[in-house]
Design an enzyme around this catalytic site. Sequence first.
Site, mmCIF file in Angstrom:
data_model
loop_
_atom_site.group_PDB
_atom_site.id
_atom_site.type_symbol
_atom_site.label_atom_id
_atom_site.label_comp_id
_atom_site.label_asym_id
_atom_site.label_seq_id
_atom_site.Cartn_x
_atom_site.Cartn_y
_atom_site.Cartn_z
ATOM 1 N N ASP A 66 58.518 32.619 12.329
ATOM 2 C CA ASP A 66 59.696 33.450 12.074
ATOM 3 C C ASP A 66 60.899 32.526 11.914
ATOM 4 O O ASP A 66 61.407 31.978 12.891
ATOM 5 C CB ASP A 66 59.940 34.419 13.244
ATOM 6 C CG ASP A 66 58.887 35.522 13.322
ATOM 7 O OD1 ASP A 66 57.759 35.297 12.815
ATOM 8 O OD2 ASP A 66 59.181 36.584 13.874
ATOM 9 N N LYS A 68 62.402 40.022 7.833
ATOM 10 C CA LYS A 68 62.627 40.540 9.178
ATOM 11 C C LYS A 68 64.113 40.777 9.369
ATOM 12 O O LYS A 68 64.928 39.977 8.908
ATOM 13 C CB LYS A 68 62.086 39.507 10.175
ATOM 14 C CG LYS A 68 62.357 39.793 11.637
ATOM 15 C CD LYS A 68 61.613 38.765 12.520
ATOM 16 C CE LYS A 68 62.105 38.815 13.953
ATOM 17 N NZ LYS A 68 61.431 37.812 14.815
ATOM 18 N N LYS A 85 59.650 43.543 8.937
ATOM 19 C CA LYS A 85 59.634 43.576 10.395
ATOM 20 C C LYS A 85 61.029 43.864 10.936
ATOM 21 O O LYS A 85 61.894 42.991 10.905
ATOM 22 C CB LYS A 85 59.115 42.239 10.945
ATOM 23 C CG LYS A 85 59.195 42.131 12.467
ATOM 24 C CD LYS A 85 58.603 40.824 12.967
ATOM 25 C CE LYS A 85 58.874 40.622 14.454
ATOM 26 N NZ LYS A 85 58.371 39.336 14.962
#
Lengths: 284, 306
Positions: B138, B206, B242
């Site tokens: 991430d 995300k 996400k």
Amino acid sequence: MSRVDVRKTYKLYVGGAFPRSESGRTYEALDAKGAFLANASQASRKDGRDAVVAARKAFGGWSARTPYNRGQILYRVAEMLEGRREQFTSEVAATEGLTRTQAGRVVDAAVDRWVWYAGWADKLAQVVGNANPVSGPYFNLSSPEPTGVVAVAAPQDSSLLGLVSVIAPVVVTGNTAVVVTSFGRPLPAITLSEVLATSDLPGGVVNVLTGDVAEVGPWLATHRDVDALDLTGAGDAATDLERDAAEGLKRVRRPRSEDWTAQPGLDRMTTFTETKTVWHPIGV
Amino acid sequence: MSELRRVLEGLPGVDQVGLEGRAAALSTRSIKAASKAYAIDLAIRMVDLTTLEGADTPGKVRSLAAKAVRPDPSDPGCPSAAAVCVYPDMVKIAKDALGDAPVNVASVATAFPSGRSSLAIKLADTRDAVAAGADEIDMVIDRGAFLAGDLDRVHDEIVAVKDACARPDGTHAHLKVILETGELATYDNVRRASWLAMLAGGDFIKTSTGKIQPAATLPVTLLMLQAVRDFRDAHGRQVGVKPAGGIRTSKDAIKYLVVVNEVAGPDWLDPDWFRFGASSLLNDLLMQRQKLTTGHYSGPDHVTID
């Protein structure tokens, strides 16, 4: 010209706020002769769930306050009850079918009862706690601790004195309460909510649901986050609720015949406390 | 003007009122009974169980890994979470704790959460996590560069991090690109940043690090779902979404799933294409799951304390 009636529709008291019932339902609260008094919200299963969440959230802070502080806050509530004396008197007279004089005596008794319990906040531990004698070099000290979230079925008949007599002993020791009021006589409980909301009592310590205990009760009795059950006003539902409560190992106070005017004793407070015992070496 | 800038500035503007209205309308859907049970299990399978604290200990990461594998030890039918999400130095511990379990290890990297460091350090951070065994990375974008209009720099950085995700055997760690929408100021910027991240090769976009308020919101997630849908139509490549931070209740999670289905389509209703970055959400999902299986309300005493 005659004035148009202001017809009231009251709401629930959950987490310090006054929400409508999630179900949107209301029912008519009638006086002793069957005349319309006001509309009350009819609490549903989900209102019960929300009230338990609010009570759990409030428990940490309320139980951590010093007993002295809890006593002060409850005494402040008693002051405000006294301030609403006229309103309580009319409501008790109407819902219970009493004369104003009789109703006034009931309100006096209710305020006195609240003051009496408020006084116990910082005295109960001295009376029911103990320094236990043990045969070893230890202090052994027992003290009462609040049980947690207590669901209370308030008495159906005594709408103010009975109500006060079941709520005050639960919260004075540091518990938080979810109260299902008298179904037929909800008005004094609603006014009590308004008193609690404007007192120093933190939101969520007392949550008031007007409605039918036979409907909301089973969800509270099986709720795993409710620690104890006071079935005083549960009526015919009491046996089933007690059985439901056993599943989650809740502490239960069964209904019994009550004389609300008699001296209450410590029983209602000690039922909803747990005894914590601590061993501590002497001379360290 | 660079090609990238031409594409991003050619994107249509976002109708803020319409977007928020649609998100609000979709969140009024009532999901009950069998659909609710399905949604809760799906949401559990989509959770990236996250701990990103300075105080993280090996013990905490191990207990989180155990929880991700068996979220509800009292019910063998309860599915596993999708991944555990940790800082790079905890990847090895998480990996060892998970063993062969079908739960991925995601690691934040690139000077998370601010992203304020040199590219060399960000790449080293990423390689470090991949070498330790992270299945997913991430990364955070350089919001400063994005807001200053240096889109190429943001793009090139994502490309470089994507390269750093390569493993010696030729496979890649899955790259999730954190836009930190709470710092992007406008919905138009969120749309541009989403496209930028997808064009640069991100496998997932995300919303947030979880360290900035506001974190994930329903309108922002809806907007990003539109972006991945349109990107697949235009480029034929599917990218996941996400939302992370601030999703705490099952009710919220189900609202997101409704939006996924209505905006991007059922193709995205899968842990491979949609994830929740959360920690306390899982406990609420488990309590709701227990409510559905037992018929009575559960309480925090019946799930683990994280």
